[in-house]
Design an enzyme around this catalytic site. Structure first.
Site, PDB file in Angstrom:
ATOM      1  N   ASP A  42     -19.078  83.452  77.684  1.00  0.00           N
ATOM      2  CA  ASP A  42     -18.067  83.584  78.729  1.00  0.00           C
ATOM      3  C   ASP A  42     -18.399  84.840  79.530  1.00  0.00           C
ATOM      4  OD1 ASP A  42     -15.771  83.756  80.262  1.00  0.00           O
ATOM      5  OD2 ASP A  42     -14.410  83.322  78.596  1.00  0.00           O
TER       6      ASP A  42
ATOM      7  N   ARG B 126     -16.872  85.727  82.379  1.00  0.00           N
ATOM      8  CA  ARG B 126     -15.821  86.041  83.348  1.00  0.00           C
ATOM      9  C   ARG B 126     -15.375  87.497  83.238  1.00  0.00           C
ATOM     10  NH1 ARG B 126     -11.917  81.004  82.036  1.00  0.00           N
ATOM     11  NH2 ARG B 126     -12.800  81.450  79.980  1.00  0.00           N
TER      12      ARG B 126
HETATM   13  N1  LIG Z   1     -20.636  77.440  81.378  1.00  0.00           N
HETATM   14  C1  LIG Z   1     -19.837  76.388  81.240  1.00  0.00           C
HETATM   15  N2  LIG Z   1     -18.640  76.414  81.845  1.00  0.00           N
HETATM   16  C2  LIG Z   1     -17.829  75.357  81.667  1.00  0.00           C
HETATM   17  C3  LIG Z   1     -18.188  74.235  80.892  1.00  0.00           C
HETATM   18  N3  LIG Z   1     -17.166  73.348  80.946  1.00  0.00           N
HETATM   19  C4  LIG Z   1     -16.217  73.918  81.706  1.00  0.00           C
HETATM   20  N4  LIG Z   1     -16.597  75.116  82.136  1.00  0.00           N
HETATM   21  C5  LIG Z   1     -15.885  76.112  82.932  1.00  0.00           C
HETATM   22  O1  LIG Z   1     -14.967  76.738  82.067  1.00  0.00           O
HETATM   23  C6  LIG Z   1     -13.889  77.235  82.805  1.00  0.00           C
HETATM   24  C7  LIG Z   1     -12.636  76.713  82.131  1.00  0.00           C
HETATM   25  O2  LIG Z   1     -11.801  77.698  82.167  1.00  0.00           O
HETATM   26  P1  LIG Z   1     -10.302  77.690  81.681  1.00  0.00           P
HETATM   27  O3  LIG Z   1      -9.605  76.444  82.040  1.00  0.00           O
HETATM   28  O4  LIG Z   1      -9.799  78.989  82.151  1.00  0.00           O
HETATM   29  O5  LIG Z   1     -10.427  77.589  80.124  1.00  0.00           O
HETATM   30  P2  LIG Z   1     -10.438  78.424  78.849  1.00  0.00           P
HETATM   31  O6  LIG Z   1     -11.042  79.756  78.906  1.00  0.00           O
HETATM   32  O7  LIG Z   1     -11.061  77.491  77.922  1.00  0.00           O
HETATM   33  O8  LIG Z   1      -8.914  78.666  78.463  1.00  0.00           O
HETATM   34  P3  LIG Z   1      -7.604  77.834  78.625  1.00  0.00           P
HETATM   35  O9  LIG Z   1      -7.886  76.623  79.439  1.00  0.00           O
HETATM   36  O10 LIG Z   1      -6.706  78.803  79.305  1.00  0.00           O
HETATM   37  O11 LIG Z   1      -7.154  77.497  77.268  1.00  0.00           O
HETATM   38  C8  LIG Z   1     -14.065  76.734  84.220  1.00  0.00           C
HETATM   39  O12 LIG Z   1     -14.592  77.790  85.022  1.00  0.00           O
HETATM   40  C9  LIG Z   1     -15.082  75.624  84.074  1.00  0.00           C
HETATM   41  O13 LIG Z   1     -15.890  75.467  85.223  1.00  0.00           O
HETATM   42  C10 LIG Z   1     -19.467  74.252  80.266  1.00  0.00           C
HETATM   43  O14 LIG Z   1     -19.853  73.353  79.545  1.00  0.00           O
HETATM   44  N5  LIG Z   1     -20.249  75.347  80.470  1.00  0.00           N
END
Ligand SMILES: Nc1nc2c(ncn2[C@@H]2O[C@H](COP(=O)(O)OP(=O)(O)OP(=O)(O)O)[C@@H](O)[C@H]2O)c(=O)[nH]1
Ligand SMILES: [Zn+2]
Length: 352
Positions: A284, A286
């Site tokens: 992550d 971010r």
């Molecule tokens: N690098 C990567 N990013 C992904 C993947 N699948 C989804 N994402 C990204 O993950 C992020 C999802 O973020 P959030 O919805 O904030 O999810 P989270 O951190 O899991 O937390 P919550 O949803 O709040 O429980 C988005 O920016 C998506 O584009 C993946 O397989 N790889």
């Protein structure tokens, strides 16, 4: 003298340069992103000195290159290294087809600030973290950054400037306003959707949503982002108030191009965390300071945070936002995203 660019402005220029394929100067080194480097510029850089390929320890681990500098490795370029060789080390797409790229020899000892800064710049430009670094003075015209650890943190927290806001009735919440914020460091704009008129002196129902073009816009079944976005807005509409931050941190901060590279690796059998690591990223990437800064700018000091990700809770608290309550947001498990959700629970501590 106010007309001279600040450090964060110079960093923004450097990001743009690297994305175009221009090298930047960091102290007394030149650094160029392998992903965007042209053969002519590679030849000219190599004529200046031997050079190394800076990789993160994540990517180095996959390539079995020694990372003597903790979080980074400096792979020594063999004399016949060309752009194809560099690209194969930078990009894991072909790892399984051509697994043997070595033996690779890593440099040890000496200063690594410029190399570390080069990798941080590549990540912040959402390029593959693989940088050709050559010890050489900067030719005129290149963006010149000072060396040193300040660069690694990519300057201080950016100020979030509110630039425009307007009423925006939504299907899920008619009484809504969209605010656009622009950071003063040349970074991405971010948005806040304020629903109703939440009082500033009580914890607000809040969601920090990271952009997911595939899930939010296209309705991808590979993740749960689209349904989470809609469910959060619906819950806020029903509660009559809330705030949803739409953060342009696509792909957990690695950008859409790298997320598609990660999806391609997932099609080769790696999970979402392994795919990020093979590309050279952390799980992550971010910067959660952005979400906290936006909440503060909107006047909120405490949130009832809609998330399954405990790290979001701790990061908000670490950056000065109280989280008296976490509200789970569990939606949309299907046969395409069940492995992704399980990996998040097993490896990233999500509470699902
Ligand atoms: N690098 C990567 N990013 C992904 C993947 N699948 C989804 N994402 C990204 O993950 C992020 C999802 O973020 P959030 O919805 O904030 O999810 P989270 O951190 O899991 O937390 P919550 O949803 O709040 O429980 C988005 O920016 C998506 O584009 C993946 O397989 N790889
Ligand atoms: Zn998604």
């Amino acid at each position: 003298m106010s007309l001279i660019p600040t450090l964060s402005e110079t960093i923004a220029r450097a990001r743009a340069d690297l994305r175009m394929g221009l090298p930047v100067a960091i102290g007394d080194h030149l650094a160029a992103a392998v992903e965007t480097l042209s053969p002519a510029r590679l030849a000219d850089l190599r004529a200046l000195g031997p050079g190394v390929l800076a990789l993160t320890d994540r990517r180095a681990g996959t390539l079995r290159a020694r990372a003597y500098d903790g979080d980074l490795a400096r792979v020594i370029l063999p004399p016949d290294a060309d752009l194809a060789w560099l690209r194969a080390l930078a990009d894991p797409a072909g790892d399984l087809m051509t697994p043997l790229k070595g033996p690779l020899t890593s440099a040890r000892g000496g200063a690594v600030d410029a190399h570390r800064a080069a990798l941080a710049l590549a990540k912040s430009a959402q390029l593959l973290p693989a940088m050709l670094v050559v010890a050489a003075p900067a030719p005129d015209g290149l963006t010149h950054l000072p060396p040193g650890p300040a660069l690694v943190q990519l300057a201080a927290e950016a100020a979030m400037i509110p630039v425009a806001a307007a009423r925006l009735p939504l299907m899920s919440a008619e009484r809504s306003r969209l605010h656009v914020f622009r950071p003063d460091d040349g970074g991405e704009e971010h948005y806040a959707i304020e629903i109703g008129d939440p009082p500033r002196d009580a914890p607000v129902l809040a969601r920090l949503h990271s952009a997911c073009f595939t899930g939010d816009v296209l309705g991808s079944l590979k993740c749960d982002c689209g349904p989470q976005l809609q469910a959060a807005l619906t819950a806020m509409g029903q509660a009559g108030s809330g705030v949803l931050l739409y953060l342009n941190q696509e792909g957990r901060g690695i950008g859409l191009a790298n997320k598609m590279r990660a999806y391609d690796l997932q099609n080769q059998g790696f999970d979402t965390v392994e795919a990020n690591h093979r590309l050279g990223f952390e799980d992550d990437e971010r910067d959660f300071r952005i979400g906290a800064a936006l909440l503060r700018r909107l006047g909120f000091a405490a949130v009832r945070l809609m998330t399954n990700n405990p790290r979001k809770v701790t990061m908000m608290q670490a950056h000065g936002i109280a989280v008296p309550d976490r509200v789970p947001l569990i939606v949309a498990r299907n046969r395409h995203n069940t492995g992704y959700l399980d990996t998040k629970a097993e490896k990233s501590g999500h509470l699902l």
